[in-house]
Design a protein around this motif. Structure first.
Motif, short mmCIF file in Angstrom:
data_model
loop_
_atom_site.label_atom_id
_atom_site.label_comp_id
_atom_site.label_asym_id
_atom_site.label_seq_id
_atom_site.Cartn_x
_atom_site.Cartn_y
_atom_site.Cartn_z
N ASP A 196 0.82 -1.22 0.00
CA ASP A 196 0.00 0.00 0.00
C ASP A 196 0.85 1.26 0.00
OD1 ASP A 196 0.87 -0.53 2.65
OD2 ASP A 196 -0.76 0.69 3.48
N THR A 243 2.15 2.02 -3.43
CA THR A 243 1.03 2.46 -4.25
C THR A 243 0.70 3.92 -3.95
OG1 THR A 243 0.14 0.22 -4.29
CG2 THR A 243 -1.37 2.00 -4.85
N GLU A 244 0.66 4.27 -2.67
CA GLU A 244 0.37 5.66 -2.29
C GLU A 244 1.46 6.61 -2.77
OE1 GLU A 244 -2.11 4.60 1.79
OE2 GLU A 244 0.07 4.71 1.79
N GLN A 270 1.27 -2.58 7.35
CA GLN A 270 0.93 -2.30 5.95
C GLN A 270 -0.26 -3.12 5.45
OE1 GLN A 270 4.83 -3.02 4.27
NE2 GLN A 270 5.35 -0.85 4.32
N THR A 311 -4.02 -3.88 4.68
CA THR A 311 -5.21 -3.07 4.41
C THR A 311 -6.35 -3.98 3.95
OG1 THR A 311 -4.53 -2.70 2.12
CG2 THR A 311 -3.87 -1.04 3.72
N GLN A 338 -6.63 -2.75 -0.78
CA GLN A 338 -5.49 -1.97 -1.26
C GLN A 338 -5.77 -1.30 -2.60
OE1 GLN A 338 -1.50 -3.67 -0.68
NE2 GLN A 338 -1.07 -3.21 -2.82
N ILE A 398 -7.08 2.41 -3.41
CA ILE A 398 -6.22 3.59 -3.45
C ILE A 398 -6.21 4.19 -4.85
CG2 ILE A 398 -3.84 4.42 -3.17
CD1 ILE A 398 -3.45 2.10 -1.16
#
Length: 574
Positions: free
Chosen positions: A80, A83-84, A127, A129, A132, A135
């Motif tokens: 994640d 990715t963010e 990490q 989620t 994911q 996002i």
């Protein structure tokens, strides 16, 4: 050595024609790294890994690479957090219709060793989620969390079908370690069964309607923004325009869509707060591949104008508020539609030669007047303070058919297009989006795609800092992708000031603009940042008499020494 889902995944990327994987890896990648090492040891060819110290730079580099080659690339990031960290680069890839496959590892979903790849680090708890892929969900054409390795090749091929079919764009896959470690049977896909959807054509009635409208109009105009993403479409547009004497206006152009050498070219428009004369005078307007053909509040066609719209996505399905009053809207590929329109024009009775000559003469006069205005605009002010127009006019001497411009001039977008005046398809690109900091990574990807070209990235000081320049120039040195970077340093963010000026022209904020939080009162040493990160040559120009020599040296360094060159030019303060 077992055959794993990771091996199948990498082999599918290779089989699908992906040549580059722009990567920023983490604890989720042991199965990928092991599969890659085994393939290398066995002499099997897989896509090349290009390491990027920052995820947004990785995606921007993939963006630049794909714009030039037309081929999809892949970006690998870490769960994640990675990715963010892609940030606004996902927005740019979506709005720019860039076919790129983004793969992110997933946190292991077992914790007691039930499966290979089970959790073994504390960070894997932080990490974790629930969803994911949410996002990036609203920016991608397809997203999926891989649930098993047995059909990983099919799911990867399906994702790439979405990425490469109109409207193209990024896709996103997630694979947890246990899935990517799964031992799977070998599968070979029939590539013919996994091709992108064929480009759409105009209905025959629409071909006739559009061709007849352009033929019978008094002042027909074509407005386009990204037709040139397919370089083959550009000569087809030239053929149509010249055969009927139609003017062409580039609105927020992301590529070279129509050659400036043609007298039918009526310039470029971005967010100028003034009416465009060519648009206002047109009685028939064909909008062809454009997301923002005009801004109605300040600039629109005449109320009586007939508007026709052809686009791969005429509804703009990812834009909540969009309408242009088109009497005809058709979903079609621009190159295909132009072939149809040109064939229709050729098969019809020839246009009256006097009508065609009148159109061409009228638009030619307007074209010449535009060039005269641009020449005057590029003159150095009497006080010697350099303007972006002056700097870009000086740069034009170095731009030829072997040059690719990566344009992130932001408030100077239109100036870049107008003063460089490129005519070679594929010679210029913007990110086609609104997230700044794209230029550096895009320049690296562009140079990887076109190693024999001279790449020039044009940026403001704000966008330079947005671009994670330390990662950009580290990559440029490691992967031998030198480029010229021109920084138009106006001391801050000019775009917010321009918006403020339009919205509250007499307001308190505008009257006290010097005190607003949009300036860089202690400017960074931009060339020094690039030098420290990647051994770049650089200089800061404050005197107009030094600019020509600085540009000469920058291009020499890039071509002869094969290292980046950064020229920061202090232009008029915002």
């Amino acid at each position: 050595m077992s055959y794993t889902a990771s091996a199948a995944f990498l082999e599918e990327l290779q089989a699908a024609g992906i040549e580059q994987i722009f990567a920023n890896l983490g604890h989720d990648y042991p199965p990928i790294l092991e599969a890659y090492a085994e393939a290398e040891a066995a002499g099997r060819t897989l896509p090349r890994f290009v390491v990027s110290p920052h995820e947004s730079v990785a995606l921007s580099a993939a963006h630049g690479y794909t714009q030039v080659t037309g081929k999809p690339a892949a970006v690998f990031v870490h769960v994640d957090c990675g990715t963010e960290n892609l940030g606004g680069a996902v927005h740019n890839a979506s709005k720019g219709r860039i076919p790129v496959l983004i793969f992110a590892g997933g946190v292991p979903f077992t914790q007691e060793g039930e499966l290979t790849g089970s959790r073994n680090e504390h960070i894997q708890y932080f990490q974790d989620t629930f969803h994911q892929s949410e996002i990036v969900r609203q920016y991608v054409r397809f997203e999926w969390e891989l649930r098993t390795g047995v059909n990983i090749r099919q799911m990867t091929a399906r994702a790439l079908q979405f990425a490469t079919s109109d409207p193209k764009g990024p896709v996103y896959l997630v694979g947890a370690r246990e899935v990517m470690e799964e031992v799977v049977p070998r599968v070979e896909l029939d590539r013919a069964a996994w091709q992108p959807v064929h480009p759409a054509a105009l209905a025959s009635d629409d071909v006739e309607t559009i061709a007849d409208a352009l033929r019978t109009a008094h002042r027909p105009l074509i407005v386009t923004s990204y037709l040139g993403r397919n370089p083959d479409a550009v000569p087809k547009l030239v053929e149509l325009a010249e055969s009927l004497g139609i003017a062409v206006l580039e609105s927020t152009p992301g590529q070279v869509n129509f050659p400036w050498t043609s007298p039918l070219h009526q310039g470029v428009q971005w967010s100028e707060q003034a009416e465009n004369a060519a648009l206002a005078e047109a009685d028939v307007v064909l909008v062809l591949d454009s997301d923002v053909p005009w801004i109605p509040l300040v600039n629109r066609p005449a109320p009586t104008a007939r508007i026709l719209h052809v686009d791969v996505d005429p509804l703009k399905q990812d834009v909540p508020v969009f309408y242009i009053g088109a009497q005809l809207a058709a979903r079609a590929d621009a190159a295909t539609a132009l072939d149809q329109l040109n064939a229709r024009v050729a098969a019809s009775a020839p246009i009256d030669p006097e009508v065609r000559a009148d159109r061409i003469a009228y638009w030619s006069e307007r074209h010449d007047a535009l060039l005269a205005r641009l020449t005057a605009e590029a003159a150095l002010p009497a006080d010697g303070t350099m303007t972006p127009a002056f700097v870009l006019d000086q740069l034009r001497a170095h731009v030829d058919e072997n040059t690719i411009i990566v344009n992130e001039g932001v408030s100077a977008y239109g100036l870049v297009g107008s003063h460089l005046r490129q005519s070679t398809p594929g010679g210029s690109f913007t990110q086609n989006g609104g997230s700044l900091g794209w230029n550096g990574g895009a320049a690296v990807g562009t140079k990887l795609a076109a190693p024999d070209k001279t790449v020039v990235a044009i940026t403001g000081d704000g966008s330079f800092l947005f671009s994670v320049p330390s990662s950009v120039h580290w990559m440029a040195r490691r992967y031998d992708t030198p480029f010229v970077q021109l920084v138009l340093d106006n001391g801050g963010w000019r775009s917010p000031k321009l918006s403020l000026e339009f919205t509250h022209p007499g307001g308190t904020a505008f009257q006290n603009a010097a005190e607003l939080p949009i300036t860089f009162e202690q400017p960074a040493d931009y060339p020094a940042i690039a030098a420290a990160a990647g051994g770049a040559w650089g200089t800061t120009v404050t005197d107009a008499t030094e600019l020509a020599a600085a540009l000469d040296e920058a291009f020499r360094v890039v071509r002869d020494e094969r290292r980046c060159a950064v020229v920061a030019v202090r232009v008029q303060h915002l």
